[in-house]
Enzyme design. Sequence first.
Site, mmCIF file in Angstrom:
data_model
loop_
_atom_site.group_PDB
_atom_site.id
_atom_site.type_symbol
_atom_site.label_atom_id
_atom_site.label_comp_id
_atom_site.label_asym_id
_atom_site.label_seq_id
_atom_site.Cartn_x
_atom_site.Cartn_y
_atom_site.Cartn_z
ATOM 1 N N HIS A 85 33.031 -52.751 16.366
ATOM 2 C CA HIS A 85 34.415 -53.205 16.504
ATOM 3 C C HIS A 85 35.226 -52.048 17.093
ATOM 4 O O HIS A 85 34.924 -50.883 16.861
ATOM 5 C CB HIS A 85 34.945 -53.578 15.117
ATOM 6 C CG HIS A 85 36.281 -54.235 15.107
ATOM 7 N ND1 HIS A 85 37.457 -53.542 15.278
ATOM 8 C CD2 HIS A 85 36.632 -55.538 14.924
ATOM 9 C CE1 HIS A 85 38.472 -54.371 15.190
ATOM 10 N NE2 HIS A 85 38.006 -55.597 14.982
ATOM 11 N N ASP A 115 31.117 -48.754 8.595
ATOM 12 C CA ASP A 115 32.159 -49.781 8.644
ATOM 13 C C ASP A 115 31.617 -50.992 7.893
ATOM 14 O O ASP A 115 30.788 -51.741 8.404
ATOM 15 C CB ASP A 115 32.477 -50.128 10.101
ATOM 16 C CG ASP A 115 33.419 -51.317 10.242
ATOM 17 O OD1 ASP A 115 33.817 -51.896 9.213
ATOM 18 O OD2 ASP A 115 33.730 -51.690 11.393
ATOM 19 N N GLN A 124 32.592 -56.299 6.998
ATOM 20 C CA GLN A 124 31.974 -57.619 6.847
ATOM 21 C C GLN A 124 30.968 -57.683 5.695
ATOM 22 O O GLN A 124 30.323 -58.708 5.493
ATOM 23 C CB GLN A 124 31.267 -58.010 8.156
ATOM 24 C CG GLN A 124 32.146 -58.052 9.382
ATOM 25 C CD GLN A 124 33.230 -59.125 9.307
ATOM 26 O OE1 GLN A 124 33.120 -60.088 8.558
ATOM 27 N NE2 GLN A 124 34.288 -58.950 10.087
ATOM 28 N N LYS A 168 39.448 -59.246 3.848
ATOM 29 C CA LYS A 168 38.208 -59.910 4.215
ATOM 30 C C LYS A 168 37.342 -60.233 2.996
ATOM 31 O O LYS A 168 36.236 -60.759 3.135
ATOM 32 C CB LYS A 168 37.417 -59.050 5.204
ATOM 33 C CG LYS A 168 38.088 -58.872 6.570
ATOM 34 C CD LYS A 168 37.231 -58.012 7.483
ATOM 35 C CE LYS A 168 37.963 -57.654 8.773
ATOM 36 N NZ LYS A 168 38.106 -58.785 9.696
ATOM 37 N N CYS A 191 37.307 -58.037 19.595
ATOM 38 C CA CYS A 191 37.478 -56.577 19.536
ATOM 39 C C CYS A 191 36.148 -55.846 19.691
ATOM 40 O O CYS A 191 35.918 -54.806 19.056
ATOM 41 C CB CYS A 191 38.158 -56.158 18.239
ATOM 42 S SG CYS A 191 39.866 -56.717 18.099
#
Length: 403
Positions: free
Chosen positions: A120, A197, A200, A223, A361
């Site tokens: 991303h 990261d 998700q 999220k 993104c």
Amino acid sequence: MPWIKSEFPIFETARKEGRPLIFLDNASTTQKPQCVIDAIAGFYAGYYANVGRGLYWPATAASSGYDQAREKVRVFIGASSKKEVIFTSGTTDAVNKVVNSFLLPRLEQGDEVLVSEMEHHSNFVPWQHACQSKGAQLKVIPLDAGLNLDLSKLASMLTDKVKVLAVTAISNTLGVKNDLKKIIKLAHQYNIKVFVDAAQLPLSAKINVQNMGCDFLAFSGHKAFGPTGIGVLYGKQVLLENMSPLAYGGGMVQQVTIDKTIMADLPTKHEAGTPNIAGAIGLAAAIDFINLVGVEEIGKHSAELRKYAVERLSEIEGLTLFAKDAKTTAILSFTIEGIHPHDIAAFLTEKGIAVRAGHHCTHPLTHKLDIGGTVRVSFNIYNSEEEVDFLKNTLDEIKSFFL
């Protein structure tokens, strides 16, 4: 679990207003259960005050709630201490804290930073900018034919010049889940620090940063059923202690004189100013909800819906699925030959189906795939096979309309 959907008031509101809503944009953000909404409202209505300052009862209640939220996050991600849990405004803020406070003071001309081709922009642009400002080199780990990270190529890129490897846990465009333990083990052979990261990841699999071995990890509350404006940066304690704060101000100092300032201990050292108290309390309620349902149950349900969607959408001629064999994740991207992704998304919107269309993104990834964008569907615990069937039937209508 039929009771799950009733926990999310937006779906009942939509039904009463006669506005159908099949929410398949969960990789972007998630809907909020009533318990999270109640926790936030309860703070503002029942014991609102600033934290870490006042001795009156609303202030002590707010401070206790904020501290309890940090402890719930610590347990949720398997950190060894609350000192390793820094509240941020989200994953993007966390990345920038690490880039500016950890990497930049240590980065020199000729050094290298590794990112992957599926990142991303939030986990790409800050590292890129840092390298450009110091004359360092950003190197990109390529994908293989199956759109997984090419770990053999990664192994050849690891040298003593590399200062940080930044990698996503799950691609927000493809749904590909990376083998983090293997990647981290490879990187640590060269004393390379690894930033994960995990935006998700919280609803896909149980997080345990100690077992994973990462040096830094970040995710966003919104999220994971929590509110916007709150996120988490995990960092190994020794690394956070050696980092200078990105921002300075109230609440993060121990003593200030005309001549010098002594910083507070972790974690407040990295949390200048009035924090997002309501956000932290809302995130704590979201974690309680996740634990009630079960991370494994949520991840399994979403992954099974993705698998079912692959089966159903594969029936549509001219539809291309990307990384369709990705396992145990909730995200699936596709294109339909001859129809722009935005036209597909607009048509789906008219039917009450919420999806995302575009580059997501991830420009470097879509450039690699040589496409202008995809339609992305992403599932959650409140979605169903019936909704996938409706999506498939609507895509058939779209083909008939445009082609």
